[in-house]
Scaffold this motif. Sequence first.
Motif, PDB file in Angstrom:
ATOM      1  N   LYS A   9      21.539  -8.898  -7.547  1.00 41.41           N
ATOM      2  CA  LYS A   9      21.660  -9.449  -6.197  1.00 41.41           C
ATOM      3  C   LYS A   9      22.825  -8.838  -5.442  1.00 41.41           C
ATOM      4  N   ASP A  10      23.992  -8.776  -6.061  1.00 48.71           N
ATOM      5  CA  ASP A  10      25.189  -8.323  -5.362  1.00 48.71           C
ATOM      6  C   ASP A  10      25.406  -6.813  -5.443  1.00 48.71           C
ATOM      7  N   LYS A  11      24.971  -6.201  -6.518  1.00 50.88           N
ATOM      8  CA  LYS A  11      25.294  -4.789  -6.746  1.00 50.88           C
ATOM      9  C   LYS A  11      24.195  -3.823  -6.313  1.00 50.88           C
ATOM     10  N   LEU A  12      22.968  -4.313  -6.282  1.00 50.52           N
ATOM     11  CA  LEU A  12      21.867  -3.395  -6.018  1.00 50.52           C
ATOM     12  C   LEU A  12      21.925  -2.741  -4.637  1.00 50.52           C
ATOM     13  N   ARG A  27      13.244  -4.167   0.897  1.00 49.31           N
ATOM     14  CA  ARG A  27      12.549  -5.396   1.317  1.00 49.31           C
ATOM     15  C   ARG A  27      12.484  -6.400   0.172  1.00 49.31           C
ATOM     16  N   ARG A  28      12.242  -5.908  -1.026  1.00 52.04           N
ATOM     17  CA  ARG A  28      12.189  -6.807  -2.186  1.00 52.04           C
ATOM     18  C   ARG A  28      13.544  -7.485  -2.393  1.00 52.04           C
ATOM     19  N   GLU A  52      14.551  -8.570  -9.574  1.00 49.18           N
ATOM     20  CA  GLU A  52      14.024  -7.797 -10.695  1.00 49.18           C
ATOM     21  C   GLU A  52      13.086  -6.698 -10.189  1.00 49.18           C
ATOM     22  N   ASP A  53      12.227  -7.049  -9.248  1.00 46.74           N
ATOM     23  CA  ASP A  53      11.317  -6.060  -8.671  1.00 46.74           C
ATOM     24  C   ASP A  53      12.093  -4.970  -7.942  1.00 46.74           C
ATOM     25  N   ALA A  54      13.133  -5.367  -7.215  1.00 37.10           N
ATOM     26  CA  ALA A  54      13.928  -4.392  -6.477  1.00 37.10           C
ATOM     27  C   ALA A  54      14.605  -3.410  -7.431  1.00 37.10           C
ATOM     28  N   ALA A  55      15.112  -3.918  -8.563  1.00 38.54           N
ATOM     29  CA  ALA A  55      15.758  -3.043  -9.543  1.00 38.54           C
ATOM     30  C   ALA A  55      14.768  -2.039 -10.120  1.00 38.54           C
ATOM     31  N   LEU A  56      13.549  -2.485 -10.407  1.00 41.93           N
ATOM     32  CA  LEU A  56      12.516  -1.572 -10.907  1.00 41.93           C
ATOM     33  C   LEU A  56      12.219  -0.469  -9.895  1.00 41.93           C
ATOM     34  N   ARG A  57      12.146  -0.860  -8.626  1.00 40.19           N
ATOM     35  CA  ARG A  57      11.846   0.128  -7.595  1.00 40.19           C
ATOM     36  C   ARG A  57      12.999   1.099  -7.403  1.00 40.19           C
ATOM     37  N   CYS A  58      14.230   0.625  -7.540  1.00 39.33           N
ATOM     38  CA  CYS A  58      15.381   1.513  -7.453  1.00 39.33           C
ATOM     39  C   CYS A  58      15.319   2.571  -8.563  1.00 39.33           C
ATOM     40  N   TYR A  59      14.968   2.134  -9.748  1.00 38.73           N
ATOM     41  CA  TYR A  59      14.811   3.072 -10.864  1.00 38.73           C
ATOM     42  C   TYR A  59      13.696   4.076 -10.560  1.00 38.73           C
ATOM     43  N   ARG A  60      12.594   3.592 -10.006  1.00 36.07           N
ATOM     44  CA  ARG A  60      11.474   4.475  -9.691  1.00 36.07           C
ATOM     45  C   ARG A  60      11.863   5.499  -8.631  1.00 36.07           C
ATOM     46  N   VAL A  61      12.720   5.111  -7.687  1.00 38.40           N
ATOM     47  CA  VAL A  61      13.213   6.055  -6.684  1.00 38.40           C
ATOM     48  C   VAL A  61      13.976   7.183  -7.372  1.00 38.40           C
ATOM     49  N   LEU A  62      14.849   6.814  -8.301  1.00 40.31           N
ATOM     50  CA  LEU A  62      15.599   7.824  -9.053  1.00 40.31           C
ATOM     51  C   LEU A  62      14.645   8.758  -9.789  1.00 40.31           C
ATOM     52  N   GLU A  63      13.644   8.179 -10.418  1.00 44.14           N
ATOM     53  CA  GLU A  63      12.662   8.972 -11.157  1.00 44.14           C
ATOM     54  C   GLU A  63      11.886   9.901 -10.229  1.00 44.14           C
ATOM     55  N   LEU A  64      11.482   9.377  -9.066  1.00 42.84           N
ATOM     56  CA  LEU A  64      10.724  10.188  -8.110  1.00 42.84           C
ATOM     57  C   LEU A  64      11.549  11.354  -7.562  1.00 42.84           C
ATOM     58  N   ILE A  65      12.836  11.137  -7.359  1.00 42.75           N
ATOM     59  CA  ILE A  65      13.691  12.232  -6.891  1.00 42.75           C
ATOM     60  C   ILE A  65      13.660  13.376  -7.893  1.00 42.75           C
ATOM     61  N   GLY A  66      13.783  13.048  -9.178  1.00 41.62           N
ATOM     62  CA  GLY A  66      13.708  14.086 -10.208  1.00 41.62           C
ATOM     63  C   GLY A  66      12.349  14.767 -10.230  1.00 41.62           C
ATOM     64  N   GLY A  90      14.678 -11.657  -2.104  1.00 46.49           N
ATOM     65  CA  GLY A  90      15.124 -12.356  -3.304  1.00 46.49           C
ATOM     66  C   GLY A  90      14.397 -11.959  -4.574  1.00 46.49           C
ATOM     67  N   HIS A  91      13.581 -10.901  -4.522  1.00 44.01           N
ATOM     68  CA  HIS A  91      12.872 -10.420  -5.712  1.00 44.01           C
ATOM     69  C   HIS A  91      13.726  -9.330  -6.382  1.00 44.01           C
TER      70      HIS A  91
END
Length: 429
Positions: free
Chosen positions: A392-395, A278-279, A286-300, A283-284
Amino acid sequence: MTIPNSGILVLTVGTGKADALEETFLAPVLKSVNEGTWSHVVLLPSQGTVANAQTLADRIADVPVDIRPLPGEEDENDVDAAFAHFSEALDELTEAGTARKDITLDYTRGTKAMSAALVLAGVVHGISRLRYVHGQRGERGLVRPGTEKVGEVLAEVASARLRVSLAERFFVENNFEAVCSLYLENAADLRILPPSLRAKARAYSTVAAAYAAWDRFDYKKALRKLEHLTEDAGDFAPKPAMKSWLEVLAKEFNEDDPAEMAEYVKHLVCDMLANAKRRHRSGHYEDAALRCYRVLELIGQMHLFKHGHHSGRLDPEDREVAHFQKKLTKKSHGLRMQSKRLTAAREQVARFLKFLHDPRGTKLINPPGEFVAWRNTGILVHGFKARAADAKDKLPKYLGDMEQLLIEDDPSARERLSIARLIDFSHSD
């Protein structure tokens, strides 16, 4: 008719009859001015009626008067031009701190285009108090001098419909805080509204507050707002599965119970991934990238819980932890001690999983993509430059990779993700 105790009166200014200005212009307008207690009067003449506006201003005692003429010679016959000018004048009033409820618009004088423009500007700005001067008409269709009366109407129905329409657009954009800012609950209290519109305004207000809380991970507040499911919100009405989902995420959990935490995090990680998408759509980046990282962390962290370990509360006396710490210190920095417990960072968690012969560990150590670097060097963490152009394009691909990881671990994650996405009304999936 209710006359406000104080406020600002905004009037359009017309011509009247040149040989009978007092009877056909000044007296009717002053009738409106004198019915009410005003802190300020704003006159909106055309270029051709500026002189009339000045004559009127000279007759208004003890109240500041501002004259704001239309800028163009023919603007009095152009609704769009008049609307733009009147809207700007109303903007200045509200930006200066005047409450919309304290503004009254009198559209009696001026051309029909000017009257229409002022009413439209009022509705768009959420100003519902409108007035006009009327009376008995003579043979030529003009109001007879001395019979003038001030009529007042409330445009709350039009204003409420506008706000409801805006709310629907904001829902589709997943901008729930914007829906809350429309104060739809105020419209819902108005008995003059059609019952269906009143019910919809109330429902939108409730579900928007719930979705806004959910969107910022305040699950307990979101659950309280959704205690009573309602269908009046139409396409945006909460589904029963939403309530069950929030009940899981809002419950108290025991961080000292790894099995309980593993069960909780398998829901949280799906909600985090849906939030990240959703982020990104909003168009957010930077926030979306942080959340993607947090998803990776949560999986571990979720996998580590399954092995009976908490990444933030590792027992240094535990055999597996002690052996892993010994191995780490031989090659690099070991686990960090905090309050008599060891803590493992994201990559250390992945290495610990590999040490425990968990096949997920290897994939988590060096995940594909650049989003880990984005998190560490982005402007919201350690860096000084936004990474939005890259994100924007890769996330979307990296978010898709995280989803695939979850589904590979547990095919039932697909169902959890579908529930987490029920709050997304953009229809992008």
